[in-house]
Design an enzyme around this catalytic site. Structure first.
Site, PDB file in Angstrom:
ATOM      1  N   ASP A   1     -34.758  27.813  33.061  1.00 25.07           N
ATOM      2  CA  ASP A   1     -34.378  26.590  33.763  1.00 25.07           C
ATOM      3  C   ASP A   1     -34.397  25.467  32.722  1.00 25.07           C
ATOM      4  O   ASP A   1     -35.458  24.986  32.324  1.00 25.07           O
ATOM      5  CB  ASP A   1     -35.375  26.327  34.900  1.00 25.07           C
ATOM      6  CG  ASP A   1     -35.141  24.982  35.567  1.00 25.07           C
ATOM      7  OD1 ASP A   1     -34.253  24.220  35.124  1.00 25.07           O
ATOM      8  OD2 ASP A   1     -35.870  24.677  36.532  1.00 25.07           O
TER       9      ASP A   1
ATOM     10  N   LYS B   1     -28.728  14.765  34.757  1.00 27.33           N
ATOM     11  CA  LYS B   1     -29.947  14.465  33.996  1.00 27.33           C
ATOM     12  C   LYS B   1     -29.642  14.245  32.514  1.00 27.33           C
ATOM     13  O   LYS B   1     -30.531  13.986  31.720  1.00 27.33           O
ATOM     14  CB  LYS B   1     -30.969  15.598  34.167  1.00 27.33           C
ATOM     15  CG  LYS B   1     -31.509  15.715  35.600  1.00 27.33           C
ATOM     16  CD  LYS B   1     -32.570  16.775  35.684  1.00 27.33           C
ATOM     17  CE  LYS B   1     -32.856  17.232  37.106  1.00 27.33           C
ATOM     18  NZ  LYS B   1     -33.622  16.271  37.894  1.00 27.33           N
TER      19      LYS B   1
ATOM     20  N   HIS C   1     -40.113  24.268  39.215  1.00 26.68           N
ATOM     21  CA  HIS C   1     -39.486  23.406  40.222  1.00 26.68           C
ATOM     22  C   HIS C   1     -39.149  24.303  41.417  1.00 26.68           C
ATOM     23  O   HIS C   1     -38.872  25.484  41.244  1.00 26.68           O
ATOM     24  CB  HIS C   1     -38.212  22.829  39.594  1.00 26.68           C
ATOM     25  CG  HIS C   1     -37.536  21.763  40.387  1.00 26.68           C
ATOM     26  ND1 HIS C   1     -36.704  22.053  41.442  1.00 26.68           N
ATOM     27  CD2 HIS C   1     -37.539  20.409  40.275  1.00 26.68           C
ATOM     28  CE1 HIS C   1     -36.223  20.926  41.937  1.00 26.68           C
ATOM     29  NE2 HIS C   1     -36.716  19.908  41.256  1.00 26.68           N
TER      30      HIS C   1
ATOM     31  N   CYS D   1     -40.990  18.062  43.596  1.00 25.76           N
ATOM     32  CA  CYS D   1     -40.436  19.398  43.893  1.00 25.76           C
ATOM     33  C   CYS D   1     -41.242  20.504  43.213  1.00 25.76           C
ATOM     34  O   CYS D   1     -40.685  21.535  42.801  1.00 25.76           O
ATOM     35  CB  CYS D   1     -38.959  19.509  43.520  1.00 25.76           C
ATOM     36  SG  CYS D   1     -37.915  18.441  44.481  1.00 25.76           S
TER      37      CYS D   1
ATOM     38  N   GLN E   1     -34.647  20.210  32.336  1.00 25.16           N
ATOM     39  CA  GLN E   1     -35.342  19.123  31.628  1.00 25.16           C
ATOM     40  C   GLN E   1     -35.351  19.332  30.116  1.00 25.16           C
ATOM     41  O   GLN E   1     -35.997  18.557  29.399  1.00 25.16           O
ATOM     42  CB  GLN E   1     -36.796  19.005  32.124  1.00 25.16           C
ATOM     43  CG  GLN E   1     -36.935  18.690  33.596  1.00 25.16           C
ATOM     44  CD  GLN E   1     -36.501  17.272  33.970  1.00 25.16           C
ATOM     45  OE1 GLN E   1     -36.295  16.412  33.104  1.00 25.16           O
ATOM     46  NE2 GLN E   1     -36.358  17.017  35.251  1.00 25.16           N
TER      47      GLN E   1
HETATM   48  C1  LIG Z   1     -37.208  21.483  35.981  1.00 24.93           C
HETATM   49  C2  LIG Z   1     -36.143  21.295  37.006  1.00 24.93           C
HETATM   50  N1  LIG Z   1     -35.455  22.346  37.435  1.00 24.93           N
HETATM   51  C3  LIG Z   1     -34.470  22.238  38.337  1.00 24.93           C
HETATM   52  C4  LIG Z   1     -34.149  21.027  38.879  1.00 24.93           C
HETATM   53  C5  LIG Z   1     -33.059  20.947  39.890  1.00 24.93           C
HETATM   54  O1  LIG Z   1     -32.000  20.185  39.417  1.00 24.93           O
HETATM   55  P1  LIG Z   1     -30.838  19.718  40.395  1.00 24.93           P
HETATM   56  O2  LIG Z   1     -31.515  19.004  41.533  1.00 24.93           O
HETATM   57  O3  LIG Z   1     -30.010  18.822  39.563  1.00 24.93           O
HETATM   58  O4  LIG Z   1     -30.131  20.940  40.849  1.00 24.93           O
HETATM   59  C6  LIG Z   1     -34.845  19.888  38.474  1.00 24.93           C
HETATM   60  C7  LIG Z   1     -34.563  18.573  39.067  1.00 24.93           C
HETATM   61  O5  LIG Z   1     -35.404  17.696  39.100  1.00 24.93           O
HETATM   62  C8  LIG Z   1     -35.866  20.022  37.508  1.00 24.93           C
HETATM   63  O6  LIG Z   1     -36.551  18.976  37.073  1.00 24.93           O
END
Ligand SMILES: Cc1ncc(COP(=O)(O)O)c(C=O)c1O
Length: 428
Positions: free
Chosen positions: A213, A239, A136, A380, A216
């Site tokens: 990270d 999430k 992401h 993203c 998900q």
């Molecule tokens: C794999 C992953 N990492 C990081 C993020 C970033 O999360 P946030 O926007 O809640 O900070 C997301 C959000 O879609 C994501 O799917």
């Protein structure tokens, strides 16, 4: 907003009845354009159970006060609940120490915290940062800045045809020059679940630090940071059935002790003079200013809710739902390509797809009119989407309250959309 009957349960979350679960989420009973809402955009954000919404209003109605500051009853009550939330979140991910949990706004802020503190102190010219091609932007762009500032190099793993990591040359990617391995656990754009435990072991064998990270993965499967062995784990409350604006960074306490603060201000200091300041103990050192008290307490309510259902049960339900969805998508395989691994043991509840004849945005708009919420775009992960050689994808993503009947509604609506856009037939 009008209510409608919950969808008939075809697949039950193991343990509690799925209709009971659906009834816990008030939004799921609304209609969109006169059709029952089919919410399949859970990778973007999840819906909230009544218990989370109640925890938020109870805080504001019953004990709203600033934390760590007051000697009065409300402040002490708020502080107790806020710190209890930290303990619950720590336990939820298997962290041994509650001080390992630093509250952030979400995964993005958690990763940036590491990039602006640990990385500034530890990454040196010539060091290598290893990422996957499916990161992401929030686990890519901060490292681009670190690499540029520090004269470090970013290296990427390759990817197989099934969009899993190609680890055939892992020892050429992770080498003694590697300082940080930052890897997404569950890909939001492919569904792929990466072998973070194995990669952590590889990284540690060459002395590198590991950031996972978990945006998900933490919401969807049992996570045990001690078992994975990672040094950092980032995730977002919104999430995982919790409120927006709250998330956490898990970090090994030894690292937090040595890290400089991210932000400076009230509550993170021990002693302040006009000339200088010293830092409070971890985790306060990383939590300058009035924190997001209500949402931390709301996240704890979400953790209680998910734990009562059982993360194993949620994972199993999503695996079954994903396997069912992949099978149903086979019916439209001539028109629609699905990305990500076929094996649901290494795949989360994410089904990204693309039809060469219809722009994903058109598909998303068509489905929206049917009451079906999916996400379209680059999710993203722009470099990944380019690598897949598509302009964008459409993505259905599941959570504990989704049913096989909703998958059926999606696939039948997609068939109608394809007849409309590809074959020019404007009828059901
Ligand atoms: C794999 C992953 N990492 C990081 C993020 C970033 O999360 P946030 O926007 O809640 O900070 C997301 C959000 O879609 C994501 O799917």
């Amino acid at each position: 907003m009008s209510s409608t009957k919950p969808h008939k349960a075809v697949a039950a979350v193991h343990g509690p009845d799925i209709n009971k679960i659906r009834a816990d989420f008030p939004i799921l009973s609304r209609k969109v354009y006169g059709k029952p809402l089919v919410y399949l955009d859970n990778a973007a954000t999840s819906q909230k159970p009544a218990s989370v919404i109640k925890a938020l209003s109870e805080y504001y109605e019953g004990y709203n006060a600033n934390v760590h500051r007051g000697v009065h009853a409300l402040s002490m009550e708020a502080t107790d609940r806020y710190e209890e939330a930290r303990r619950k979140v720590a336990k939820f991910i298997g962290a041994r120490h509650e001080e390992s949990i630093i509250w952030t706004r979400g995964a993005t802020e958690a990763i940036n915290l590491v990039a602006y503190t640990w990385a500034q102190q530890n990454i040196k010219p010539g060091d290598e940062i290893v990422l996957t091609p499916m990161e992401h932007h929030s686990n890519l762009v901060p490292w681009q800045k670190v690499a540029a500032d520090k004269g470090a190099k970013i290296k990427f793993f390759g990817m197989t045809g099934e969009q899993t990591l190609d680890l055939s040359n892992v020892d050429e990617v992770i080498t003694p020059r590697t300082k940080l391995v930052a890897i997404v656990h569950g890909s939001n754009s492919l569904g792929t679940i990466n072998p973070v435990k194995e990669l952590t072991a590889k990284a540690h064998a060459v002395g590198a630090t590991v950031l996972v990270d978990g945006a998900q993965s933490v919401p969807h499967m049992p996570i045990d940071v001690e078992d994975i062995g990672c040094d950092f784990l980032a995730f977002s409350g919104h999430k995982m059935a919790g409120p927006t604006g709250i998330g956490a960074l898990y970090a090994r306490p030894e690292l937090l002790q040595k890290m400089e603060p991210f932000m400076r201000g009230g509550d993170m200091v021990l002693e302040v003079s006009y000339e200088s300041a010293s830092w409070n103990a971890v985790p306060a050192k990383f939590e300058a200013g009035t924190p997001n008290i209500a949402d931390a307490i709301g996240l704890a309510a979400a953790v209680d809710y998910l734990s009562a259902i059982g993360m194993e049960n949620i994972r199993r339900h999503e695996m079954e739902l994903t396997a069912y969805a992949l099978k149903r998508f086979d019916e439209i395989a001539d028109d629609v390509k699905v990305f990500g691994p076929r094996d649901v043991r290494i795949r989360g509840g994410v089904v990204p797809f693309h039809s060469p004849d219809v722009h994903p945005h058109d598909l998303g708009t068509f489905l929206d009119r049917e009451g079906i919420a999916i996400r379209t775009g680059h999710h993203c992960t722009m470099p990944l989407i380019r690598k897949l050689e598509v302009p964008a994808t459409a993505r259905a993503s599941f959570y504990l309250y989704n049913t096989q009947e909703e998958v059926d509604i999606l696939v039948e609506a997609l068939k109608r959309a394809l007849r409309y856009f590809v074959h020019g037939v404007n009828r059901a």
